[in-house]
Design an enzyme around this catalytic site. Sequence first.
Site, PDB file in Angstrom:
ATOM      1  N   ILE A   1       0.829  -1.205   0.000  1.00  0.00           N
ATOM      2  CA  ILE A   1       0.000   0.000   0.000  1.00  0.00           C
ATOM      3  C   ILE A   1       0.864   1.256   0.000  1.00  0.00           C
ATOM      4  O   ILE A   1       0.628   2.202  -0.757  1.00  0.00           O
ATOM      5  CB  ILE A   1      -0.951   0.018   1.218  1.00  0.00           C
TER       6      ILE A   1
ATOM      7  N   LYS B   1     -13.512   0.232   7.789  1.00  0.00           N
ATOM      8  CA  LYS B   1     -12.630  -0.702   7.083  1.00  0.00           C
ATOM      9  C   LYS B   1     -12.813  -2.125   7.606  1.00  0.00           C
ATOM     10  O   LYS B   1     -12.877  -3.092   6.833  1.00  0.00           O
ATOM     11  CB  LYS B   1     -11.167  -0.262   7.240  1.00  0.00           C
TER      12      LYS B   1
ATOM     13  N   ASN C   1     -14.424  -5.522   5.315  1.00  0.00           N
ATOM     14  CA  ASN C   1     -13.760  -6.811   5.135  1.00  0.00           C
ATOM     15  C   ASN C   1     -14.455  -7.933   5.895  1.00  0.00           C
ATOM     16  O   ASN C   1     -14.416  -9.090   5.465  1.00  0.00           O
ATOM     17  CB  ASN C   1     -12.293  -6.698   5.533  1.00  0.00           C
TER      18      ASN C   1
ATOM     19  N   CYS D   1      -6.016  -8.359   4.835  1.00  0.00           N
ATOM     20  CA  CYS D   1      -7.239  -7.625   5.167  1.00  0.00           C
ATOM     21  C   CYS D   1      -8.357  -8.556   5.611  1.00  0.00           C
ATOM     22  O   CYS D   1      -8.708  -8.616   6.781  1.00  0.00           O
ATOM     23  CB  CYS D   1      -7.678  -6.783   3.967  1.00  0.00           C
TER      24      CYS D   1
END
Length: 423
Positions: free
Chosen positions: A14, A216, A220, A270
Amino acid sequence: MKFNNISIVGLGYIGLPTAAVFASRKIKVIGVDVNQHAVDTINQGKIHIIEPDLDIMVHAAVSEGYLRATTRPEPADAFLIAVPTPFKNGPTGPHHPDLDYIESASKSIAPTLKKGDLVILESTSPVGATEQMSAWLAEARPDLTFPQTHGEASDIRVAHCPERVLPGHVLRELVQNDRVIGGMTPKCSEAAAVLYKTFVEGECVITNARTAEMCKLTENSFRDVNIAFANELSIICDKLDINVWELIKLANRHPRVNILQPGPGVGGHCIAVDPWFIVSATPDEARLIRSAREVNDSKPEWVINKVKLALADYLQSNPTKTAEDVTIACFGLAFKPDIDDLRESPALEIAKKLSHLHAGPLLVVEPNIEFIPSALEHKAQLVGIDEAQARSEISVILVAHKSFKKHLKNKQDDNLVIDACGM
């Protein structure tokens, strides 16, 4: 508000693409990483990970002087922290969030901070991590003020802005996807939004830090629960002698049904990790989320049991042979198709367990890596597709790489095949 220099701490899957995108907008970017090899590679205009088109963008950014990597933080106007958040043993068990990397990154940038700087936590984190990061910064820099004590009047702005990108499409999604901006105060959010609007074409949606953190994790966890349904369905169908791939295709013809595809488990940093952050914080309430994680975490063992059954069938059909005479080939080690990322990969976990369980040769095929992972070194051999097909009696298809789809179709007639990804 203008950001002339940006520092990104953590140059992985990332951090490096984010650094490259900022640099492509003619902003000076200082990338920071503890990995000297990664730093040296980037400063040569090359990359140490696989992501489409990233090599071209990094080469241009370095050549034009907009991107430079170092192992020590330097002064900047904004700091983005994109370091790992793994597990450790804790009060709630083995899946307790480990914030050591965030703490280390915070303390490393603290000496360089000045009044007016912006610090953003991009790392996927448990609820409250941004506040904890700000507390670490305040402890290291008592001469500056922070949002938890001085609110809108603080010297340093602090926010949480999680990424939501798909490996293999990171550069496009960094730009096009909406961005959740969670500041510790409205002014913190405003500053972060100005920074991201440098390149984000999607909407920058403002909220607070805790909601951004939970957003977030929720995204997920939602995906994890849906994958768990598909994985559990595949186990049920196997027991009932039903082709799960055909079943899902038929069920998805319903206008309001969209069942995902089962696989050997769930990987990546994730989906395989984030739900546990919710479970760790609320163990009594997160019952469905915990169950989904347990279903997905148990799927690799189910695949291994299928391999054991296939081996037993082969030996029964070939009574003159022993397990030492049987070669097993695992096709795929990455956590998803067409990338080199092995983090939390169920395919890698399956290969590692087979390397300990199987008495005969074990071959692994992963076209996106050059060297066999250290966990399989001396226990398995990294080979190409054709060699694996020619030498193996049992094929275990774990990742639906495009190259596998092209070469494996209709070429497994002489092998016993365990197809864990419906290829």
